[in-house]
Design a protein around this motif. Sequence first.
Motif, PDB file in Angstrom:
ATOM      1  N   ASP A 253      40.717  31.046  38.827  1.00 45.86           N
ATOM      2  CA  ASP A 253      39.973  30.245  37.842  1.00 45.86           C
ATOM      3  C   ASP A 253      40.786  30.109  36.558  1.00 45.86           C
ATOM      4  OD1 ASP A 253      37.744  30.106  39.519  1.00 45.86           O
ATOM      5  OD2 ASP A 253      36.725  31.794  38.574  1.00 45.86           O
ATOM      6  N   ILE A 254      41.382  31.232  36.125  1.00 44.39           N
ATOM      7  CA  ILE A 254      42.143  31.261  34.876  1.00 44.39           C
ATOM      8  C   ILE A 254      43.355  30.344  34.970  1.00 44.39           C
ATOM      9  CG2 ILE A 254      43.622  32.765  33.467  1.00 44.39           C
ATOM     10  CD1 ILE A 254      41.580  35.006  33.990  1.00 44.39           C
ATOM     11  N   VAL A 255      44.082  30.450  36.072  1.00 43.86           N
ATOM     12  CA  VAL A 255      45.280  29.620  36.255  1.00 43.86           C
ATOM     13  C   VAL A 255      44.894  28.140  36.302  1.00 43.86           C
ATOM     14  CG1 VAL A 255      47.190  29.092  37.832  1.00 43.86           C
ATOM     15  CG2 VAL A 255      46.592  31.473  37.360  1.00 43.86           C
ATOM     16  N   GLY A 256      43.816  27.828  37.016  1.00 42.64           N
ATOM     17  CA  GLY A 256      43.357  26.440  37.098  1.00 42.64           C
ATOM     18  C   GLY A 256      42.898  25.897  35.756  1.00 42.64           C
ATOM     19  N   ALA A 257      42.312  26.770  34.926  1.00 42.58           N
ATOM     20  CA  ALA A 257      41.846  26.341  33.596  1.00 42.58           C
ATOM     21  C   ALA A 257      43.029  26.072  32.666  1.00 42.58           C
ATOM     22  CB  ALA A 257      40.923  27.400  32.998  1.00 42.58           C
ATOM     23  N   VAL A 258      44.015  26.968  32.688  1.00 42.70           N
ATOM     24  CA  VAL A 258      45.201  26.773  31.843  1.00 42.70           C
ATOM     25  C   VAL A 258      45.939  25.505  32.269  1.00 42.70           C
ATOM     26  CG1 VAL A 258      47.481  27.730  31.264  1.00 42.70           C
ATOM     27  CG2 VAL A 258      45.450  29.200  31.233  1.00 42.70           C
ATOM     28  N   LYS A 259      46.031  25.292  33.562  1.00 44.54           N
ATOM     29  CA  LYS A 259      46.676  24.077  34.081  1.00 44.54           C
ATOM     30  C   LYS A 259      46.012  22.824  33.507  1.00 44.54           C
ATOM     31  CE  LYS A 259      47.459  21.761  38.555  1.00 44.54           C
ATOM     32  NZ  LYS A 259      47.266  21.919  40.013  1.00 44.54           N
ATOM     33  N   ARG A 260      44.713  22.919  33.203  1.00 45.36           N
ATOM     34  CA  ARG A 260      43.946  21.759  32.724  1.00 45.36           C
ATOM     35  C   ARG A 260      43.805  21.727  31.193  1.00 45.36           C
ATOM     36  NH1 ARG A 260      42.710  23.069  37.832  1.00 45.36           N
ATOM     37  NH2 ARG A 260      42.081  21.404  39.271  1.00 45.36           N
ATOM     38  N   GLY A 261      44.556  22.584  30.487  1.00 42.35           N
ATOM     39  CA  GLY A 261      44.602  22.454  29.035  1.00 42.35           C
ATOM     40  C   GLY A 261      43.787  23.443  28.231  1.00 42.35           C
ATOM     41  N   VAL A 262      43.374  24.561  28.853  1.00 40.51           N
ATOM     42  CA  VAL A 262      42.584  25.582  28.146  1.00 40.51           C
ATOM     43  C   VAL A 262      43.524  26.630  27.533  1.00 40.51           C
ATOM     44  CG1 VAL A 262      40.967  27.495  28.521  1.00 40.51           C
ATOM     45  CG2 VAL A 262      40.488  25.231  29.500  1.00 40.51           C
ATOM     46  N   ASP A 263      43.173  27.114  26.328  1.00 41.30           N
ATOM     47  CA  ASP A 263      44.017  28.066  25.593  1.00 41.30           C
ATOM     48  C   ASP A 263      43.492  29.498  25.584  1.00 41.30           C
ATOM     49  OD1 ASP A 263      45.748  25.943  24.549  1.00 41.30           O
ATOM     50  OD2 ASP A 263      44.011  25.389  23.336  1.00 41.30           O
ATOM     51  N   MET A 264      42.179  29.681  25.735  1.00 37.95           N
ATOM     52  CA  MET A 264      41.581  31.015  25.608  1.00 37.95           C
ATOM     53  C   MET A 264      40.486  31.176  26.658  1.00 37.95           C
ATOM     54  SD  MET A 264      40.949  30.797  21.506  1.00 37.95           S
ATOM     55  CE  MET A 264      40.317  32.450  21.266  1.00 37.95           C
ATOM     56  N   MET A 265      40.348  32.411  27.161  1.00 42.24           N
ATOM     57  CA  MET A 265      39.299  32.734  28.118  1.00 42.24           C
ATOM     58  C   MET A 265      38.832  34.168  27.915  1.00 42.24           C
ATOM     59  SD  MET A 265      41.353  30.972  31.042  1.00 42.24           S
ATOM     60  CE  MET A 265      42.569  30.973  29.762  1.00 42.24           C
ATOM     61  N   ASP A 266      37.649  34.475  28.417  1.00 38.04           N
ATOM     62  CA  ASP A 266      37.171  35.863  28.418  1.00 38.04           C
ATOM     63  C   ASP A 266      36.359  36.075  29.682  1.00 38.04           C
ATOM     64  OD1 ASP A 266      33.939  36.273  27.799  1.00 38.04           O
ATOM     65  OD2 ASP A 266      34.716  34.299  27.269  1.00 38.04           O
ATOM     66  N   CYS A 267      36.312  37.315  30.148  1.00 34.35           N
ATOM     67  CA  CYS A 267      35.461  37.619  31.300  1.00 34.35           C
ATOM     68  C   CYS A 267      35.311  39.127  31.441  1.00 34.35           C
ATOM     69  CB  CYS A 267      36.078  37.043  32.578  1.00 34.35           C
ATOM     70  SG  CYS A 267      34.944  37.067  33.981  1.00 34.35           S
ATOM     71  N   VAL A 268      34.136  39.562  31.903  1.00 36.04           N
ATOM     72  CA  VAL A 268      33.911  40.996  32.151  1.00 36.04           C
ATOM     73  C   VAL A 268      34.526  41.426  33.481  1.00 36.04           C
ATOM     74  CG1 VAL A 268      31.759  41.096  30.827  1.00 36.04           C
ATOM     75  CG2 VAL A 268      31.666  40.574  33.284  1.00 36.04           C
ATOM     76  N   LEU A 269      35.023  40.480  34.258  1.00 36.82           N
ATOM     77  CA  LEU A 269      35.445  40.758  35.630  1.00 36.82           C
ATOM     78  C   LEU A 269      36.451  41.915  35.776  1.00 36.82           C
ATOM     79  CD1 LEU A 269      34.906  39.581  38.512  1.00 36.82           C
ATOM     80  CD2 LEU A 269      37.076  38.390  38.245  1.00 36.82           C
ATOM     81  N   PRO A 270      37.566  41.948  35.007  1.00 37.52           N
ATOM     82  CA  PRO A 270      38.528  43.037  35.233  1.00 37.52           C
ATOM     83  C   PRO A 270      37.926  44.423  35.032  1.00 37.52           C
ATOM     84  CG  PRO A 270      39.367  41.457  33.606  1.00 37.52           C
ATOM     85  CD  PRO A 270      37.998  41.005  33.979  1.00 37.52           C
ATOM     86  N   SER A 271      37.089  44.573  33.988  1.00 32.18           N
ATOM     87  CA  SER A 271      36.518  45.899  33.735  1.00 32.18           C
ATOM     88  C   SER A 271      35.357  46.196  34.680  1.00 32.18           C
ATOM     89  CB  SER A 271      36.082  46.036  32.268  1.00 32.18           C
ATOM     90  OG  SER A 271      35.359  44.911  31.841  1.00 32.18           O
ATOM     91  N   ARG A 272      34.505  45.218  34.926  1.00 25.55           N
ATOM     92  CA  ARG A 272      33.370  45.447  35.839  1.00 25.55           C
ATOM     93  C   ARG A 272      33.877  45.750  37.252  1.00 25.55           C
ATOM     94  NH1 ARG A 272      28.811  41.060  35.545  1.00 25.55           N
ATOM     95  NH2 ARG A 272      28.231  42.254  33.707  1.00 25.55           N
ATOM     96  N   SER A 273      34.862  44.986  37.707  1.00 20.68           N
ATOM     97  CA  SER A 273      35.430  45.223  39.042  1.00 20.68           C
ATOM     98  C   SER A 273      36.047  46.611  39.131  1.00 20.68           C
ATOM     99  CB  SER A 273      36.516  44.187  39.359  1.00 20.68           C
ATOM    100  OG  SER A 273      35.984  42.895  39.413  1.00 20.68           O
ATOM    101  N   GLY A 274      36.751  47.006  38.050  1.00 21.34           N
ATOM    102  CA  GLY A 274      37.401  48.316  38.045  1.00 21.34           C
ATOM    103  C   GLY A 274      36.415  49.449  38.251  1.00 21.34           C
ATOM    104  N   ARG A 275      35.230  49.289  37.688  1.00 18.00           N
ATOM    105  CA  ARG A 275      34.237  50.369  37.809  1.00 18.00           C
ATOM    106  C   ARG A 275      33.562  50.382  39.180  1.00 18.00           C
ATOM    107  NH1 ARG A 275      32.828  47.907  33.166  1.00 18.00           N
ATOM    108  NH2 ARG A 275      30.669  47.476  33.753  1.00 18.00           N
ATOM    109  N   THR A 276      33.723  49.296  39.945  1.00 20.83           N
ATOM    110  CA  THR A 276      33.077  49.246  41.264  1.00 20.83           C
ATOM    111  C   THR A 276      34.107  49.317  42.403  1.00 20.83           C
ATOM    112  OG1 THR A 276      33.066  46.815  41.164  1.00 20.83           O
ATOM    113  CG2 THR A 276      31.075  47.951  40.427  1.00 20.83           C
ATOM    114  N   GLY A 277      35.324  49.783  42.067  1.00 17.19           N
ATOM    115  CA  GLY A 277      36.319  50.013  43.111  1.00 17.19           C
ATOM    116  C   GLY A 277      37.094  48.783  43.555  1.00 17.19           C
ATOM    117  N   GLN A 278      37.049  47.708  42.761  1.00 23.28           N
ATOM    118  CA  GLN A 278      37.776  46.483  43.108  1.00 23.28           C
ATOM    119  C   GLN A 278      39.017  46.355  42.224  1.00 23.28           C
ATOM    120  OE1 GLN A 278      36.546  44.075  45.367  1.00 23.28           O
ATOM    121  NE2 GLN A 278      34.787  45.351  45.850  1.00 23.28           N
TER     122      GLN A 278
END
Length: 375
Positions: A253-278
């Motif tokens: 999603d991040i790569v596709g967004a930057v490709k389309r002209g986005v400069d900033m993003m945020d998401c809980v995914l890296p930390s939430r996934s880390g706590r659930t073994g992903q």
Amino acid sequence: MTRFSFDLHATDGTARTGKITTPRGEIRTPAFMPVGTAATVKAMLPESVRATGADILLGNTYHLMLRPGAERIARLGGLHKFMNWERPILTDSGGFQVMSLADLRKLTEEGVTFRSHVDGSKHHLTPERSMEIQRLLGSDIVMAFDECPALPATDDEVARAMRLSMRWAERSREAFGDRPGHALFGIMQGGVTRELRKESAEALKAIGFEGYAIGGLAVGEGQEAMFGVLDYAPGFLPEDKPRYLMGVGKPDDIVGAVKRGVDMMDCVLPSRSGRTGQAWTRRGQVNIKNARHADDPRPLDEHCTCPACTGYSRAYLHHVFRAGEMISGMLLTWHNLHYFQEIMEGMRQAISEGRFAAWEAEFHAQRADGDIERL
């Protein structure tokens, strides 16, 4: 005093790289902002978050106003001092959480009245109060107060919410006042409808903001629909101001967004996934709880320089997750945040060298290979 500014360094197709300057430091774009919901990125020390390559964190107005309270944080010296993070902080407006978390909410032209999901206490959030809370927190980038309707929604509902958000954006701008060194971002709404997105962008540009966010995506519409909007929406916004896609996302999603002209993003995914073994790796997702890792002496990712990959085996990470040990969430969160920042750095370099398409092709090819063969 350093003023808030944005400089575009290079473009490659629609992808952009640049630098946001704030009194508290520079933010290299495209930027991924780890989410520090309650004044902490869960399972991480602030200096560890910085070590992953993060230039800026996100804090949640809704959660912080309920606990410990914006006035209390202000008395204690502001959010930066409170959470021991001296670099830039962006705070969201509270609008999204009010719509998704709060109980018994009542929406009017004035604002939203709701009951806290923490203790049931009653609160009233308006554009003016949102600006006041974010001023008390002392964040560097402040978000206008908006209404984000959950998708799917009828065209009429999306249009109504967008137009209310534009009226609230104007009130947010007025209430924000003159705060040198701080920035206010407006939020484009309009669902997946091109005409509504354009109308929203025109309204925001007429008000005038230091940056512009694309809101109301990553709320259940799916990647194809999201990319469909991002194919045109960033182009409706000023080229000389940062563009922030809220709440995104997975690596592709991040790569596709930057490709389309986005400069900033945020998401809980890296930390939430880390706590659930992903774990997210260059070869896709790894579920460390799976039995296949129990005897595996290899690292999660042999090319990764994070502490989880340089010091520990898959077997150890599997063990501590199964045993419910705190270090499990700490190591996997560190790895995930490191990997997300590695993606951002890779894109910044590729855009500045005019080879984004080749970088993107390699990114997708590595992920398509899948995880390393099991032993």
